[in-house]
Design a protein around this motif. Structure first.
Motif, mmCIF file in Angstrom:
data_model
loop_
_atom_site.group_PDB
_atom_site.id
_atom_site.type_symbol
_atom_site.label_atom_id
_atom_site.label_comp_id
_atom_site.label_asym_id
_atom_site.label_seq_id
_atom_site.Cartn_x
_atom_site.Cartn_y
_atom_site.Cartn_z
ATOM 1 N N HIS A 66 0.846 -1.201 0.000
ATOM 2 C CA HIS A 66 0.000 0.000 0.000
ATOM 3 C C HIS A 66 0.881 1.250 0.000
ATOM 4 C CE1 HIS A 66 -3.868 2.032 1.755
ATOM 5 N NE2 HIS A 66 -3.079 2.970 1.243
ATOM 6 N N HIS A 68 1.381 5.403 -2.119
ATOM 7 C CA HIS A 68 0.846 6.431 -3.024
ATOM 8 C C HIS A 68 2.050 7.152 -3.622
ATOM 9 C CE1 HIS A 68 -3.203 5.914 -1.335
ATOM 10 N NE2 HIS A 68 -2.592 5.771 -0.189
ATOM 11 N N LYS A 179 -10.224 0.392 -5.969
ATOM 12 C CA LYS A 179 -10.231 0.693 -4.534
ATOM 13 C C LYS A 179 -11.483 1.474 -4.168
ATOM 14 C CE LYS A 179 -7.603 2.810 -0.773
ATOM 15 N NZ LYS A 179 -6.623 3.860 -0.440
ATOM 16 N N HIS A 240 -5.682 -0.901 6.160
ATOM 17 C CA HIS A 240 -5.647 -0.286 7.513
ATOM 18 C C HIS A 240 -6.212 -1.230 8.583
ATOM 19 C CE1 HIS A 240 -4.664 3.165 5.136
ATOM 20 N NE2 HIS A 240 -5.877 3.254 4.636
ATOM 21 N N ASP A 313 1.504 2.551 3.545
ATOM 22 C CA ASP A 313 0.786 3.782 3.183
ATOM 23 C C ASP A 313 1.781 4.912 2.878
ATOM 24 O OD1 ASP A 313 -1.498 5.097 2.494
ATOM 25 O OD2 ASP A 313 -2.347 5.220 4.504
HETATM 26 ZN ZN LIG Z 1 -3.510 4.988 1.532
#
Ligand SMILES: [Zn+2]
Length: 398
Positions: A66, A68, A179, A240, A313
């Protein structure tokens, strides 16, 4: 290009221990053979020989479940970044990708960006060998409710028709995953992480549309009710999984739901980054309630046979894209997993979760040559991963 990495002990991505010293022969982008050092005649033929030195261990390149790529971890406001010039964002994303692969991360799943789909362009440039970086799987614009989590990325949908149309639009843009934001998020003002933002029937529609499009679907879930709806709707991965209730993260652990997750085989991607170290103990050195709650949740998940992967993340404030190796010991603390179990979550299990286990996640002849060589034994000490000696990504040295 043929390469022979000589004299390394090998952890193949699944077994409980290291091999005796081996030679790994890489032809082009693939692992051609792995054999004892004594088999030099065939393994070394026509190859450039690389000898990392004594005490080195080769393992599969790491996978971050995960990230970005288009988010700048130095910037607190995710929404404000959408206004940056696409050229600047694309350039910064390419630099982050290069840093990731140097740190031994050879695959990553990008779980969301804006309408420019810049991370998809980067994915394709990396795949063609134009720029360095990990193999990327991208989800494009996440589906969210009007004004919901990360609405500034352009994925606001309401009702089944809009959901189906938006999934089709992402498919046409060339995404690998879909997603959906099943709950509010920390980074978006006006949304509540502790509350769901879609009815279960809407998430079911998104799952159905994703399947029709031939894509797997990930759900962003903080609130326990959001986890429940996403799991029952049949998402492939829960991101998460914060068990968030009225009193915040970890305050609403549901052991029955953990059992259901285990039975269904839903992948859990808990985005435990290196910075979570600060959540383990308070200033007096006393274990926090959050830590003990999350430990209980992970014990329930493990007891139920739930499948975990490592993820960070990266891109959210203060989480660098190349910091996955430093997150692994913290992931071990929260989950209670041994180093070898953590490494499976970062290699073979993650490859299966992402749908790329036919290519990567293990060191095995025929698979793509995603190889990380470190000094020291990561099966006894995960921090060995912080010192990469050599990284190959699809056979190319980083
Ligand atoms: Zn994220």
């Amino acid at each position: 290009m043929t390469l022979a990495i000589v004299g390394v002990r090998v952890w193949d991505g699944s077994s409980d221990r290291l091999s005796d010293p081996c030679t790994i022969r890489v032809e082009g982008s693939r692992i051609a053979a792995i054999g004892p050092v004594g088999d030099g005649s065939t393994l070394l033929e026509g190859a450039e020989v690389v000898e990392p030195g004594p005490g080195c261990v080769a393992l599969p390149g790491l996978i971050d479940g995960h990230v970005h790529l288009t988010l700048d971890p130095q910037e607190r406001d995710a929404a404000a970044q959408v206004a940056r010039s696409p050229e600047d964002t694309a350039k910064a994303a390419a630099e982050r990708a290069a840093a990731m692969v140097r740190a031994g991360i050879t695959t990553a799943r990008d779980l969301g960006g804006g309408p420019g789909h810049l991370e998809l362009t980067l994915r394709d440039r990396i795949a063609s060998g134009e720029v360095a970086g990990p193999r990327l799987l991208c989800a494009g614009q996440p589906l969210t409710s009007p004004g919901g989590h990360c609405h500034f990325w352009g994925g606001e949908v309401e009702g089944d028709d809009e959901i189906r149309a938006f999934v089709a639009k992402q498919r046409d843009a060339g995404v690998d995953w879909i997603k959906i934001m099943a709950t509010g998020g920390v980074l978006t003002k006006g949304t509540r992480p502790g509350e769901p933002q879609f009815e279960q029937a809407r998430i079911e529609t998104a799952c159905d549309a994703a399947r029709l499009a031939g894509r797997r679907i990930a759900a962003h879930c903080h609130a326990t009710e959001g986890i429940r709806r996403a799991v029952r709707a049949g998402v492939d991965s829960v991101e998460h999984c914060s068990w968030s209730g009225a009193k915040g993260f970890g305050s609403d652990v549901d052991e029955a739901l953990a059992s259901e997750i285990g039975e269904r085989g839903t992948w859990i991607s808990p985005t435990v980054n290196a910075g979570w170290k600060r959540f383990i103990e308070d200033k007096e050195g006393v274990e926090t309630e959050f830590f003990s709650n999350m430990r209980r949740a992970f014990e329930a998940l493990r007891g139920a046979g739930a499948r975990l992967i490592v993820s960070t993340d990266a891109g959210i404030p203060n989480v660098a894209h190349d910091a996955l190796p430093r997150a692994l010991p913290i992931f071990a603390r929260f989950t209670g997993l041994s180093p070898v179990e953590v490494l499976r979550c970062a290699t073979s299990a993650a490859a299966a979760a992402l749908g790329v286990d036919d290519r990567t996640g293990r060191l095995e002849p025929g698979l793509e040559a995603d190889v990380l060589v470190v000094q020291g034994d990561p099966l006894t000490n995960l921090s060995a991963l912080e010192r990469p000696v050599l990284v190959l990504a699809r056979g190319v040295r980083a």
